[in-house]
Write a protein that holds these residues in place. Sequence first.
Motif, PDB file in Angstrom:
ATOM      1  N   GLU A 148      63.533  48.713 -55.640  1.00 25.37           N
ATOM      2  CA  GLU A 148      62.462  48.280 -54.755  1.00 25.37           C
ATOM      3  C   GLU A 148      61.145  48.265 -55.530  1.00 25.37           C
ATOM      4  N   THR A 149      60.343  47.245 -55.319  1.00 27.49           N
ATOM      5  CA  THR A 149      59.018  47.193 -55.931  1.00 27.49           C
ATOM      6  C   THR A 149      57.995  46.865 -54.863  1.00 27.49           C
ATOM      7  N   ILE A 150      56.805  47.340 -55.086  1.00 27.31           N
ATOM      8  CA  ILE A 150      55.693  47.027 -54.195  1.00 27.31           C
ATOM      9  C   ILE A 150      54.623  46.369 -55.059  1.00 27.31           C
ATOM     10  N   GLU A 151      54.305  45.139 -54.748  1.00 30.52           N
ATOM     11  CA  GLU A 151      53.300  44.411 -55.519  1.00 30.52           C
ATOM     12  C   GLU A 151      52.269  43.817 -54.578  1.00 30.52           C
ATOM     13  N   ARG A 152      51.053  43.800 -55.031  1.00 34.11           N
ATOM     14  CA  ARG A 152      49.975  43.187 -54.261  1.00 34.11           C
ATOM     15  C   ARG A 152      49.084  42.426 -55.226  1.00 34.11           C
ATOM     16  N   GLY A 153      48.910  41.155 -54.984  1.00 36.82           N
ATOM     17  CA  GLY A 153      48.095  40.347 -55.879  1.00 36.82           C
ATOM     18  C   GLY A 153      48.919  39.772 -57.010  1.00 36.82           C
ATOM     19  N   VAL A 158      47.309  40.056 -64.105  1.00 39.16           N
ATOM     20  CA  VAL A 158      46.454  41.189 -64.465  1.00 39.16           C
ATOM     21  C   VAL A 158      46.925  41.810 -65.776  1.00 39.16           C
ATOM     22  N   PHE A 159      48.253  42.006 -65.893  1.00 40.68           N
ATOM     23  CA  PHE A 159      48.775  42.608 -67.133  1.00 40.68           C
ATOM     24  C   PHE A 159      48.587  41.671 -68.323  1.00 40.68           C
TER      25      PHE A 159
END
Length: 167
Positions: A148-153, A158-159
């Motif tokens: 599971e991952t949580i990403e916003r934007g 960004v990286f």
Amino acid sequence: GKASHHASGPLHCTGEALYVDDIPLPPATLHAQLVLASKCNVELKSIDASPALSIPGVVDVYTHKDLEKLGGSNILGPVKKDEVCFLPVGEKAVFVGQVIGVCVAESLEAAELGAKNVAAEYGDATDEPIVTIEQAIAANCYYDYAKETIERGAVDDVFSQGADTGT
């Protein structure tokens, strides 16, 4: 450094602090106690609230079926909605203490007694519960922390821009 008094210190030290239990309850307040599974790794076959409902002061016992009647969702979770509020009949109880209902009564004592008297019937255990590291390894049962991952934007953007990630 100069010493300073805690803002609530004088009230605590003199016994004048007001706590939630010091506030009188409004008239006709009802109390609730969760009805919890007493077994794990078994199917919840049935729930019989009648023993609880015979206790003076018990108003009702609510289960998954009551949520369905109201059109409410039985699914919850702080991030991923992958848990149930009340374990439905026919589903597997995965841990002792899993919530199967709630008993509502005119007093806390009646709610607690009512919850203890709800009769839950369970099926036979399908397999032994895994409670140790050794059992988990033997059963090849691992928690996939990366599933599971949580990403916003725009995380990748960004990286790729070399932004300070705080590491």
